[in-house]
Scaffold this motif. Structure first.
Motif, PDB file in Angstrom:
ATOM      1  N   UNK A 199     -58.918 -15.109 -20.234  1.00  0.00           N
ATOM      2  CA  UNK A 199     -57.953 -16.073 -20.771  1.00  0.00           C
ATOM      3  C   UNK A 199     -56.627 -15.383 -21.082  1.00  0.00           C
ATOM      4  N   UNK A 200     -56.692 -14.220 -21.721  1.00  0.00           N
ATOM      5  CA  UNK A 200     -55.472 -13.481 -22.048  1.00  0.00           C
ATOM      6  C   UNK A 200     -54.755 -13.017 -20.774  1.00  0.00           C
ATOM      7  N   UNK A 201     -55.544 -12.558 -19.799  1.00  0.00           N
ATOM      8  CA  UNK A 201     -54.943 -12.126 -18.535  1.00  0.00           C
ATOM      9  C   UNK A 201     -54.306 -13.310 -17.816  1.00  0.00           C
ATOM     10  N   UNK A 202     -54.928 -14.486 -17.898  1.00  0.00           N
ATOM     11  CA  UNK A 202     -54.382 -15.674 -17.241  1.00  0.00           C
ATOM     12  C   UNK A 202     -53.015 -16.032 -17.823  1.00  0.00           C
ATOM     13  N   UNK A 203     -52.878 -15.989 -19.139  1.00  0.00           N
ATOM     14  CA  UNK A 203     -51.590 -16.307 -19.766  1.00  0.00           C
ATOM     15  C   UNK A 203     -50.510 -15.355 -19.254  1.00  0.00           C
ATOM     16  N   UNK A 204     -50.831 -14.059 -19.204  1.00  0.00           N
ATOM     17  CA  UNK A 204     -49.859 -13.074 -18.747  1.00  0.00           C
ATOM     18  C   UNK A 204     -49.444 -13.316 -17.298  1.00  0.00           C
ATOM     19  N   UNK A 205     -50.416 -13.531 -16.417  1.00  0.00           N
ATOM     20  CA  UNK A 205     -50.094 -13.676 -14.998  1.00  0.00           C
ATOM     21  C   UNK A 205     -49.442 -15.019 -14.692  1.00  0.00           C
ATOM     22  N   UNK A 206     -49.742 -16.050 -15.465  1.00  0.00           N
ATOM     23  CA  UNK A 206     -49.018 -17.316 -15.298  1.00  0.00           C
ATOM     24  C   UNK A 206     -47.543 -17.135 -15.652  1.00  0.00           C
ATOM     25  N   UNK A 207     -47.280 -16.387 -16.713  1.00  0.00           N
ATOM     26  CA  UNK A 207     -45.894 -16.116 -17.080  1.00  0.00           C
ATOM     27  C   UNK A 207     -45.211 -15.260 -16.016  1.00  0.00           C
ATOM     28  N   UNK A 208     -45.947 -14.294 -15.468  1.00  0.00           N
ATOM     29  CA  UNK A 208     -45.381 -13.460 -14.393  1.00  0.00           C
ATOM     30  C   UNK A 208     -45.092 -14.303 -13.152  1.00  0.00           C
ATOM     31  N   UNK A 209     -45.974 -15.251 -12.846  1.00  0.00           N
ATOM     32  CA  UNK A 209     -45.776 -16.146 -11.707  1.00  0.00           C
ATOM     33  C   UNK A 209     -44.474 -16.927 -11.899  1.00  0.00           C
ATOM     34  N   UNK A 210     -44.310 -17.502 -13.095  1.00  0.00           N
ATOM     35  CA  UNK A 210     -43.096 -18.275 -13.380  1.00  0.00           C
ATOM     36  C   UNK A 210     -41.863 -17.368 -13.402  1.00  0.00           C
ATOM     37  N   UNK A 211     -42.022 -16.129 -13.904  1.00  0.00           N
ATOM     38  CA  UNK A 211     -40.902 -15.181 -13.897  1.00  0.00           C
ATOM     39  C   UNK A 211     -40.413 -14.934 -12.473  1.00  0.00           C
ATOM     40  N   UNK A 212     -41.348 -14.686 -11.567  1.00  0.00           N
ATOM     41  CA  UNK A 212     -40.980 -14.395 -10.182  1.00  0.00           C
ATOM     42  C   UNK A 212     -40.316 -15.604  -9.525  1.00  0.00           C
ATOM     43  N   UNK A 213     -40.809 -16.797  -9.804  1.00  0.00           N
ATOM     44  CA  UNK A 213     -40.188 -18.002  -9.245  1.00  0.00           C
ATOM     45  C   UNK A 213     -38.771 -18.174  -9.790  1.00  0.00           C
ATOM     46  N   UNK A 214     -38.608 -17.914 -11.103  1.00  0.00           N
ATOM     47  CA  UNK A 214     -37.281 -18.041 -11.699  1.00  0.00           C
ATOM     48  C   UNK A 214     -36.320 -17.016 -11.105  1.00  0.00           C
ATOM     49  N   UNK A 215     -36.794 -15.788 -10.909  1.00  0.00           N
ATOM     50  CA  UNK A 215     -35.950 -14.756 -10.312  1.00  0.00           C
ATOM     51  C   UNK A 215     -35.535 -15.136  -8.896  1.00  0.00           C
TER      52      UNK A 215
END
Length: 333
Positions: A199-215
């Protein structure tokens, strides 16, 4: 029944190792792939746990279906009823916790939408009153489509380019329906405590996914990193709409996210040791997922086999289950 107990322990213990390996594999993959790996591992490991508990719970009922007296079952396996009761109690607790967690999730959405109703905006953007720097993706609720919610403090504090990064980040959450993956990992963690790390890893990687899309949207990884860092530094803990699983640009381990954005974009593993490591970890996750489901099924089949032996009826099994019979020895004890 020593072997049955061994199956029980092994089935319930595998998620601890499986969760660790799945987390390591996710760290080696691009964020989008990592999220799907974590989702699949959560489903498989939680499903295997529930299957094992069901297998234990239905032992007395299986005996009655096989027209085998409970007294005869207890003669061979005195712990059958206590174990079944324990499995039933665990599943009842799991059900209560699942319903409670889902109710909390719905309550959080309801409260968040009440706050959003105070806002003004156009299209998918709502600006709500508040001095804090905050932005989050608000999933659809009761026929309402998802919206991006920002505070007026965000509009005043951040530059236009930084606001563009935050809005792109939250829109990525909505477009990818990340709240569903987040909720899935959260509910799986209720089933087995080992899955809390997923669950904790999912939160981190979802944020990373959105970070990459935003970039990708703004075309500048350094700008995206600076915007997320500044928003996190200027932000404050949420009050009115706080709580998981609302996804925000300032959630998760922000320093690690910023560091990742300052590096070249993630790519699929290629060649050499990195690819070999990914394949090995992926194979381990797959084996763990299949093993926990297979062990749960094997537990069910072995109980049926034991019941037939106690009845003195032909087992009718060959191949795999003949090998199981030879391994376990004659009889159910």
């Amino acid at each position: 029944m020593t072997y049955v107990l061994f199956l029980i322990v092994l089935t319930l213990a595998i998620p601890w190792g499986g969760a660790v390996v799945a987390g390591r594999l996710a760290d080696m993959l691009p964020p989008r792939w990592a999220c799907w790996v974590l989702a699949g591992a959560s489903i498989a490991l939680a499903g295997g746990t529930v299957s094992a508990l069901i297998g234990l719970f239905h032992v007395p009922f299986l005996a009655s279906l096989e027209r085998l007296s409970l007294a005869r079952v207890l003669e061979v396996w005195p712990a059958a009823v206590p174990v079944a009761c324990a499995a039933g109690a665990v599943m009842l607790v799991q059900l209560v916790l699942l319903v409670r967690r889902w109710s909390q999730y719905r309550s959080l959405l309801r409260r968040a939408w009440l706050v959003a109703d105070e806002g003004t905006g156009d299209g998918d953007l709502l600006v709500i009153p508040g001095t804090d720097v905050d932005a989050f993706a608000l999933p659809g609720y009761r026929g309402r489509r998802g919206r991006v919610v920002v505070t007026s403090g965000t509009v005043r504090t951040l530059k236009a380019s930084e606001r563009e990064v935050l809005l792109a980040h939250e829109r990525a959450h909505l477009a990818g329906r990340h709240h569903l993956l987040s909720a899935l990992a959260d509910l799986a963690a209720v089933i087995h405590p080992a899955l809390g790390s997923l669950r904790e890893a999912m939160v981190f990687h979802l944020e990373r996914w959105a970070d990459e899309d935003a970039a990708a949207v703004v075309g500048d990884r350094r700008l995206a990193a600076a915007a997320i860092a500044r928003a996190a530094l200027a932000g404050a803990p949420r009050g009115r709409v706080s709580g998981y699983p609302l996804l925000s640009a300032t959630s998760g381990p922000v320093p690690l996210r910023v560091e990742a954005l300052l590096l070249p974009g993630p790519v699929a593993p290629r060649g050499g040791a990195r690819l070999a490591g990914v394949v090995a970890l992926a194979g381990t996750v797959a084996v763990a997922a299949v093993a926990v489901l297979a062990l749960a099924y094997g537990l069910h089949e072995y109980v049926e086999y034991a019941a037939r032996q106690l009845l003195g009826t032909p087992s009718g099994c060959s191949g795999l289950w003949s090998a199981v019979h030879a391994l376990f020895g004659s009889g159910a004890a």
